[in-house]
Design a protein around this motif. Structure first.
Motif, PDB file in Angstrom:
ATOM      1  N   LEU A 152      -1.912  13.870  12.120  1.00  0.00           N
ATOM      2  CA  LEU A 152      -2.816  13.666  10.982  1.00  0.00           C
ATOM      3  C   LEU A 152      -2.493  12.694  10.235  1.00  0.00           C
ATOM      4  O   LEU A 152      -3.043  11.948   9.607  1.00  0.00           O
ATOM      5  CB  LEU A 152      -3.119  14.919  10.463  1.00  0.00           C
ATOM      6  CG  LEU A 152      -3.866  16.234  11.148  1.00  0.00           C
ATOM      7  CD1 LEU A 152      -4.020  17.419  10.285  1.00  0.00           C
ATOM      8  CD2 LEU A 152      -5.296  15.704  11.670  1.00  0.00           C
ATOM      9  N   LYS A 153      -1.059  12.643   9.977  1.00  0.00           N
ATOM     10  CA  LYS A 153      -0.305  11.713   9.146  1.00  0.00           C
ATOM     11  C   LYS A 153      -0.822  10.176   9.728  1.00  0.00           C
ATOM     12  O   LYS A 153      -1.006   9.374   8.904  1.00  0.00           O
ATOM     13  CB  LYS A 153       1.135  11.866   8.830  1.00  0.00           C
ATOM     14  CG  LYS A 153       1.213  13.069   8.119  1.00  0.00           C
ATOM     15  CD  LYS A 153       2.822  13.254   7.836  1.00  0.00           C
ATOM     16  CE  LYS A 153       3.062  14.522   7.211  1.00  0.00           C
ATOM     17  NZ  LYS A 153       4.610  15.005   6.800  1.00  0.00           N
ATOM     18  N   TYR A 188      -2.872   7.074   7.839  1.00  0.00           N
ATOM     19  CA  TYR A 188      -2.599   5.693   7.725  1.00  0.00           C
ATOM     20  C   TYR A 188      -3.244   4.755   8.352  1.00  0.00           C
ATOM     21  O   TYR A 188      -3.733   3.822   7.625  1.00  0.00           O
ATOM     22  CB  TYR A 188      -1.049   5.698   8.596  1.00  0.00           C
ATOM     23  CG  TYR A 188      -0.643   4.351   8.504  1.00  0.00           C
ATOM     24  CD1 TYR A 188      -0.011   3.706   7.527  1.00  0.00           C
ATOM     25  CD2 TYR A 188      -0.628   3.278   9.643  1.00  0.00           C
ATOM     26  CE1 TYR A 188       0.629   2.479   7.317  1.00  0.00           C
ATOM     27  CE2 TYR A 188      -0.428   2.088   9.340  1.00  0.00           C
ATOM     28  CZ  TYR A 188       0.584   1.606   8.460  1.00  0.00           C
ATOM     29  OH  TYR A 188       0.873   0.273   8.479  1.00  0.00           O
ATOM     30  N   TYR A 189      -3.929   4.891   9.560  1.00  0.00           N
ATOM     31  CA  TYR A 189      -4.649   3.872  10.046  1.00  0.00           C
ATOM     32  C   TYR A 189      -6.185   3.979   9.410  1.00  0.00           C
ATOM     33  O   TYR A 189      -6.579   2.952   9.117  1.00  0.00           O
ATOM     34  CB  TYR A 189      -4.818   4.112  11.666  1.00  0.00           C
ATOM     35  CG  TYR A 189      -3.405   3.815  12.455  1.00  0.00           C
ATOM     36  CD1 TYR A 189      -2.967   2.558  12.327  1.00  0.00           C
ATOM     37  CD2 TYR A 189      -2.974   4.782  12.974  1.00  0.00           C
ATOM     38  CE1 TYR A 189      -2.041   2.425  13.056  1.00  0.00           C
ATOM     39  CE2 TYR A 189      -1.720   4.464  13.788  1.00  0.00           C
ATOM     40  CZ  TYR A 189      -1.165   3.362  13.672  1.00  0.00           C
ATOM     41  OH  TYR A 189       0.036   2.993  14.400  1.00  0.00           O
ATOM     42  N   GLU A 223       4.301   3.776  15.034  1.00  0.00           N
ATOM     43  CA  GLU A 223       5.698   3.566  14.357  1.00  0.00           C
ATOM     44  C   GLU A 223       5.422   3.298  12.798  1.00  0.00           C
ATOM     45  O   GLU A 223       6.386   3.419  12.282  1.00  0.00           O
ATOM     46  CB  GLU A 223       6.339   1.958  14.863  1.00  0.00           C
ATOM     47  CG  GLU A 223       7.635   1.909  14.541  1.00  0.00           C
ATOM     48  CD  GLU A 223       8.298   0.733  15.133  1.00  0.00           C
ATOM     49  OE1 GLU A 223       8.067   0.482  16.395  1.00  0.00           O
ATOM     50  OE2 GLU A 223       8.792  -0.138  14.365  1.00  0.00           O
ATOM     51  N   ALA A 224       4.410   3.333  12.692  1.00  0.00           N
ATOM     52  CA  ALA A 224       3.851   3.242  10.931  1.00  0.00           C
ATOM     53  C   ALA A 224       4.400   4.639  10.411  1.00  0.00           C
ATOM     54  O   ALA A 224       4.217   4.863   9.116  1.00  0.00           O
ATOM     55  CB  ALA A 224       2.460   2.832  10.997  1.00  0.00           C
ATOM     56  N   ALA A 225       4.499   5.648  11.245  1.00  0.00           N
ATOM     57  CA  ALA A 225       4.726   6.942  10.818  1.00  0.00           C
ATOM     58  C   ALA A 225       6.161   7.299  10.891  1.00  0.00           C
ATOM     59  O   ALA A 225       6.457   8.383  10.909  1.00  0.00           O
ATOM     60  CB  ALA A 225       3.895   7.998  11.615  1.00  0.00           C
ATOM     61  N   ILE A 226       7.121   6.274  11.289  1.00  0.00           N
ATOM     62  CA  ILE A 226       8.448   6.604  11.277  1.00  0.00           C
ATOM     63  C   ILE A 226       9.246   6.113  10.234  1.00  0.00           C
ATOM     64  O   ILE A 226       8.895   4.718   9.754  1.00  0.00           O
ATOM     65  CB  ILE A 226       9.002   5.665  12.720  1.00  0.00           C
ATOM     66  CG1 ILE A 226       8.230   6.514  13.838  1.00  0.00           C
ATOM     67  CG2 ILE A 226      10.331   5.975  12.755  1.00  0.00           C
ATOM     68  CD1 ILE A 226       8.554   5.622  15.305  1.00  0.00           C
ATOM     69  N   PHE A 257      -8.299  10.639  -0.893  1.00  0.00           N
ATOM     70  CA  PHE A 257      -7.225  11.126  -1.389  1.00  0.00           C
ATOM     71  C   PHE A 257      -6.503  11.784  -0.244  1.00  0.00           C
ATOM     72  O   PHE A 257      -5.096  11.475  -0.295  1.00  0.00           O
ATOM     73  CB  PHE A 257      -7.648  11.941  -2.485  1.00  0.00           C
ATOM     74  CG  PHE A 257      -6.244  12.775  -3.033  1.00  0.00           C
ATOM     75  CD1 PHE A 257      -5.371  11.791  -3.859  1.00  0.00           C
ATOM     76  CD2 PHE A 257      -5.952  13.982  -2.805  1.00  0.00           C
ATOM     77  CE1 PHE A 257      -4.105  12.503  -4.236  1.00  0.00           C
ATOM     78  CE2 PHE A 257      -4.693  14.447  -2.969  1.00  0.00           C
ATOM     79  CZ  PHE A 257      -3.807  13.701  -3.849  1.00  0.00           C
ATOM     80  N   ALA A 258      -7.011  12.500   0.506  1.00  0.00           N
ATOM     81  CA  ALA A 258      -6.133  13.252   1.394  1.00  0.00           C
ATOM     82  C   ALA A 258      -5.474  12.193   2.389  1.00  0.00           C
ATOM     83  O   ALA A 258      -4.234  12.279   2.734  1.00  0.00           O
ATOM     84  CB  ALA A 258      -7.176  13.926   2.513  1.00  0.00           C
ATOM     85  N   GLU A 259      -6.147  11.139   2.801  1.00  0.00           N
ATOM     86  CA  GLU A 259      -5.454  10.263   3.600  1.00  0.00           C
ATOM     87  C   GLU A 259      -4.144   9.405   2.646  1.00  0.00           C
ATOM     88  O   GLU A 259      -3.120   9.294   3.324  1.00  0.00           O
ATOM     89  CB  GLU A 259      -6.438   9.125   3.950  1.00  0.00           C
ATOM     90  CG  GLU A 259      -7.580   9.426   4.919  1.00  0.00           C
ATOM     91  CD  GLU A 259      -8.677   8.515   5.163  1.00  0.00           C
ATOM     92  OE1 GLU A 259      -9.529   8.811   5.949  1.00  0.00           O
ATOM     93  OE2 GLU A 259      -8.619   7.238   4.469  1.00  0.00           O
ATOM     94  N   LYS A 260      -4.585   9.039   1.510  1.00  0.00           N
ATOM     95  CA  LYS A 260      -3.491   8.361   0.832  1.00  0.00           C
ATOM     96  C   LYS A 260      -2.464   9.455   0.747  1.00  0.00           C
ATOM     97  O   LYS A 260      -1.310   9.064   0.667  1.00  0.00           O
ATOM     98  CB  LYS A 260      -4.030   8.159  -0.562  1.00  0.00           C
ATOM     99  CG  LYS A 260      -3.190   7.608  -1.808  1.00  0.00           C
ATOM    100  CD  LYS A 260      -3.685   7.050  -2.990  1.00  0.00           C
ATOM    101  CE  LYS A 260      -3.712   8.671  -3.981  1.00  0.00           C
ATOM    102  NZ  LYS A 260      -3.952   7.927  -5.177  1.00  0.00           N
ATOM    103  N   ALA A 261      -2.654  10.667   0.277  1.00  0.00           N
ATOM    104  CA  ALA A 261      -1.477  11.796   0.189  1.00  0.00           C
ATOM    105  C   ALA A 261      -0.797  12.084   1.357  1.00  0.00           C
ATOM    106  O   ALA A 261       0.630  12.022   1.307  1.00  0.00           O
ATOM    107  CB  ALA A 261      -2.337  12.868  -0.469  1.00  0.00           C
TER     108      ALA A 261
END
Length: 562
Positions: free
Chosen positions: A38-39, A43-44, A134-137, A192-196
């Motif tokens: 979900l993170k 991000y995307y 990789e954006a989530a690493i 907001f959920a996406e940003k957080a």
């Protein structure tokens, strides 16, 4: 596994072998993996949204996925494997759409990933059996471990704030999902959920940055509870002060638990004329207060008490049980064949009822089973009174204000939140019993089961326990406090004769707490224990800014709160 998101975590620290809630280590790990997916979606999809690409299906999946990981909601490994597979597919679809439009997927100024985020995305991680963007690493060490859970973040304070933020988002997602079912949405909640969520992947954010996001989560907590309040009241009317029957009748029955009022409506319609009665349990008790449901003669009342007592109460009910949201306890073999789940609730081996494309559900299997069952065994008799949401209380505001001015009401005690199974929660019963006769309890959520059946009397016709409804109806308590402050000409609600003695258990209560902090409420007493995920330094921030304190003894807390 490493889970410490609820109040009953083992030894007040963490569950590492099996959840105190009943979930297995495998399910806990799958929930961690889903949150990580979900993170990546967040991000995307942030980048998609920035470029004018919006998809309500993504918003819905994000909220549904977060909600599924709330304590006592879903225990099914097969469900979480499906969620993860669907999430990966959705994430890759968003990536593909961005790539097709030549939108840069690499480092962004918004998230400050710097050199750690590369343009080449999608790294295979065999130990977790899914693709990690990789954006989530956060750093290269992540690739060397199987962990995508809590302990991936090494800094204790950063970890504490990230988890506090994620748990607040889980509560937000639950309420947003309930509202969406009734056709009410707010795009800013998803934004907001996406940003957080994406922020929890950003290693450059400081403690102060994350504190700001946590408090901002409280702002959206107020917004989502207002949205759900509008959804419920616009659809079913404003809750009314109501005497709720606690006994039983001689007909077979269906017991419905959870929070989803649309499921309640559909069940009542489909059982009409069948000879089957409908009873509420746990957090569904407030359904008895809504005008739209009172027209059904076969809607009897409430059966039993809080969520944690269901193992004995479900067995004695005899008929089938419908679980509509969180609050499920792993069923005993003696009645598991009578339990049905729906929406995001799941348990392997339990029958599940999905919604059709138009949102309707077929509960005929439950009705057919109920007809063949014995009537419920009576647990108690009498009635309890509830239905004091903001519209009801404000309709008699003059009477309340006069009682305060005349000294008949000297204090309001907000005792909202969650109930739990641990013996120390007897504290809330004893606290309610020890309050002076001039004190009125404002409550919402299942915490009320610790005192809503006590004979505490009334003050000039105003019951000394004013039950606003479900945990999301804590919003009503905020509205009442704000209107009282206006009536008394006060700019700060902390100047009101209102004290807060809040009980918590799961993540929706975390969001309610953050909502109160956003509104500037101070001097909150929180219990029965403080969250294990709040580090000492983060706790100090909360104490210094809001004077949050743990409950102690009834005698000491009475002196302080009165």
């Amino acid at each position: 596994m490493y889970c410490y998101q609820c109040e009953e975590t083992i030894n007040g620290q963490s569950c590492t072998k099996a959840g105190a809630c009943g979930k297995t280590a495998d399910v806990a790990d799958l929930q961690d993996q889903l949150i990580y997916v979900l993170k990546g979606i967040a991000y995307y999809n942030q980048k998609a949204r920035e470029n004018g690409i919006k998809d309500k299906n993504v918003d819905s999946f994000l909220m549904k996925g977060l909600f599924s990981t709330v304590t006592n909601t879903n225990f099914s490994s097969s469900d979480f494997n499906k969620f993860i597979t669907e999430g990966i597919s959705l994430r890759e679809s968003i990536k593909k759409n961005l790539t097709t439009r030549n939108i840069d997927l690499g480092e962004t100024k918004d998230l400050s990933f710097g050199e750690k985020v590369k343009a080449t995305l999608g790294v295979s991680h065999p130990e977790t059996r899914f693709t990690i963007p990789e954006a989530a690493i956060i750093n290269t060490e992540t690739l060397k471990t199987a962990s995508v859970g809590v302990l991936t973040t090494q800094n204790e304070d950063i970890r504490s704030l990230r988890e506090l933020l994620v748990y607040g988002l889980k509560g937000l997602a639950a309420y947003a999902h309930h509202a969406e079912v009734l056709g009410y949405t707010d795009e800013t909640l998803s934004e907001f959920a996406e940003k957080a969520l994406a922020s929890t992947l950003d290693d450059s954010l400081s403690v102060d940055d994350l504190v700001g996001l946590v408090l901002e989560c409280g702002k959206y907590g107020v917004n989502v509870m207002a949205l759900l309040d509008k959804a419920n009241t616009s659809t079913y009317g404003n809750p009314e002060p109501t005497e709720v029957f606690l006994g039983t009748r001689d007909n077979p029955g269906i017991l419905i638990s959870g929070h989803d009022l649309k499921d309640m409506e559909q069940l009542l319609k489909q059982t009409e004329g069948t000879g089957v009665d409908v009873y509420t349990h746990g957090e569904m008790l407030p359904a008895n207060y809504y005008p739209a449901f009172k027209k059904y003669d076969h809607f009897v009342g409430n059966y039993g008490g809080s969520w944690w007592s269901q193992k004995s109460e479900f067995e004695k009910f005899n008929g089938p049980i419908l679980m509509t949201t969180n609050c499920l306890v792993p069923p005993k073999a003696s009645y598991i064949n009578k339990v049905y789940t729906t929406s995001v609730v799941g348990f392997d081996g339990v029958k599940h009822i999905d919604a059709k494309e138009d949102g309707t559900k077929d509960f005929s299997a439950i009705v057919d089973q109920a007809i063949a069952c014995q009537p419920p065994e009576q647990l108690e008799d009498g009635t309890i009174v509830g239905g004091f949401a903001h519209a009801a209380v404000l309709s008699v505001a003059d009477k309340v204000i006069e009682a305060v001015k005349g000294g008949k009401i000297t204090r309001f005690i907000v005792m909202a939140g969650c109930d739990g199974r641990h013996k120390e929660r007897d504290y809330y019963t004893k606290f309610a019993e020890a309050l002076p006769e001039s004190a009125v309890i404002l409550t919402a959520g299942c915490a009320k089961y610790r005192y809503n059946k006590l004979n505490l009397g009334d003050i000039d016709g105003i019951p000394r326990v004013l039950d606003a409804g479900q945990c999301n109806d804590s919003y009503s308590l905020v509205v009442i406090a704000q209107k009282l402050a206006e009536a008394f000409g006060l700019e700060d609600i902390n100047d009101l004769p209102v004290s807060y003695n809040i009980a918590w258990y799961e993540q929706k209560a975390v969001l309610v707490l953050l909502a109160l902090l956003h509104l500037g409420v101070k001097n909150i007493t929180l219990g029965p224990t403080l969250p294990a995920f709040v580090s000492p330094n983060v706790l100090n921030v909360l104490v210094e800014n809001f004077n949050i304190s743990p409950n102690t003894t009834v005698e000491e807390d009475l002196k302080r709160l009165l």
